[in-house]
Every structure is written in structure tokens, then in C-alpha cells.
Design an enzyme around this catalytic site. Sequence first.
Site, PDB file in Angstrom:
ATOM      1  N   GLU A  61       0.822  -1.209   0.000  1.00 42.21           N
ATOM      2  CA  GLU A  61       0.000   0.000   0.000  1.00 42.21           C
ATOM      3  C   GLU A  61       0.858   1.262   0.000  1.00 42.21           C
ATOM      4  OE1 GLU A  61      -3.095   0.692  -0.342  1.00 42.21           O
ATOM      5  OE2 GLU A  61      -3.994  -1.297  -0.313  1.00 42.21           O
ATOM      6  N   GLU A 104      -0.940  15.135  -2.284  1.00 39.60           N
ATOM      7  CA  GLU A 104       0.337  15.731  -1.903  1.00 39.60           C
ATOM      8  C   GLU A 104       1.033  14.824  -0.897  1.00 39.60           C
ATOM      9  OE1 GLU A 104      -0.424  19.522  -0.084  1.00 39.60           O
ATOM     10  OE2 GLU A 104       1.688  19.964   0.242  1.00 39.60           O
ATOM     11  N   GLU A 142       1.434   4.310  -2.897  1.00 39.96           N
ATOM     12  CA  GLU A 142       1.190   5.735  -2.646  1.00 39.96           C
ATOM     13  C   GLU A 142       2.417   6.609  -2.865  1.00 39.96           C
ATOM     14  OE1 GLU A 142      -0.988   7.001   0.801  1.00 39.96           O
ATOM     15  OE2 GLU A 142      -2.366   5.306   0.706  1.00 39.96           O
TER      16      GLU A 142
END
Length: 174
Positions: free
Chosen positions: A89, A136, A93
Site C-alpha cells: 500500500e 500531496e 502511494e
Amino acid sequence: MKTRKDFCSFCGGRVAETYIEKEHQIRRLCLQCEKINRDNPVLVAGVIVIRDGKILLARRAEEPACGKWNYPKGHVELGETVERAAVREVTEEIGVSPELFGLLGVFSYPASPVINIAYAGTVRSELTRDAAEVSELAWFSKADIPWDSLAFEDDVEALKQICARPDFGLTVTA
Ligand SMILES: [Zn+2]
């Protein structure tokens, strides 16, 4: 979050609310294979990534908590270990595979179906990309953690814990 299913997870048959004598509870019993279908919690695993004394946080680009910050995490899939899920995961990201140093903690709440499992770790190379679900990525020192803009209860708790625990060899600097 809806976790109940109308069909059996074992055989696909219809389930019906049925009183189970030995459990003294109404459970969802499969009318076909007669197995009890339980409402299991949802497992989410992630990594608090620390480098040069700073913590990496991701700003969410999706609901729930769109626009808020969390440590990178996501759902554990069937057939993978929790550690693998956390690494996968986070890699999705931030584009870099984190190195895990240890389990930070397990965070759960009575009103939530989610059990969060947080590891502490670091990255050895530069972050290469932001995923679609992240708007962000940013590094925060202890004094800069956006406590009022954290996405979930477990983000607050896990970040408090990591700040208080230099034992991973990953001190968060003020
Ligand atoms: Zn069944």
C-alpha cells in the site's frame, strides 16, 4: 461502512438471520451450506515512514476525509500477510518500497469496523510519484505535524506514539 452481505462467503448461497442456540446470538446463517457468515472487521495496514527526523504524511484526494493528512495505508487483501499489505500500500502511494523496522501498534475503536495496524519504517531513496488517491506528500517535523487536519483517529494516536518512541532508531525531531 457496509460490510454485511446477502450471500454466503463460502458457497454463494442465501444467508438468513437465524438465532444460534450455542452462541445466544442472531447470526447470518447460510441456508445452503449452513455456515455462519460473520461480520468481520476491515483490516487496514500502513507505515509511518521516518527519514532525517521527519515523518511522511499523505494528503488524501478521496473521501472519506478528502483534503486531510494521513500516514500511508490501505486495505489488507485476502492471501497476503499484513506486513506485505503495508509495504504494498505504501509503495503504491509513494512509489518507493519502505523498509519496516517494527510494529508500532494496533488501533481500533468500538464505533468503527476498521482495525488499523501501523508499522514504523523508512525509505532509502527519493519518493517517485503520488498516487491518484493522494494529492500531496510532505515531510513533517514534530512541531509541524498538522494535528487539526489529520484524517482519522488512528492517525492522531499513531503519530503521538511514534513521537514518543525513539526505540525504532527513528527519532522524530522537533
Ligand atoms: Zn454457504
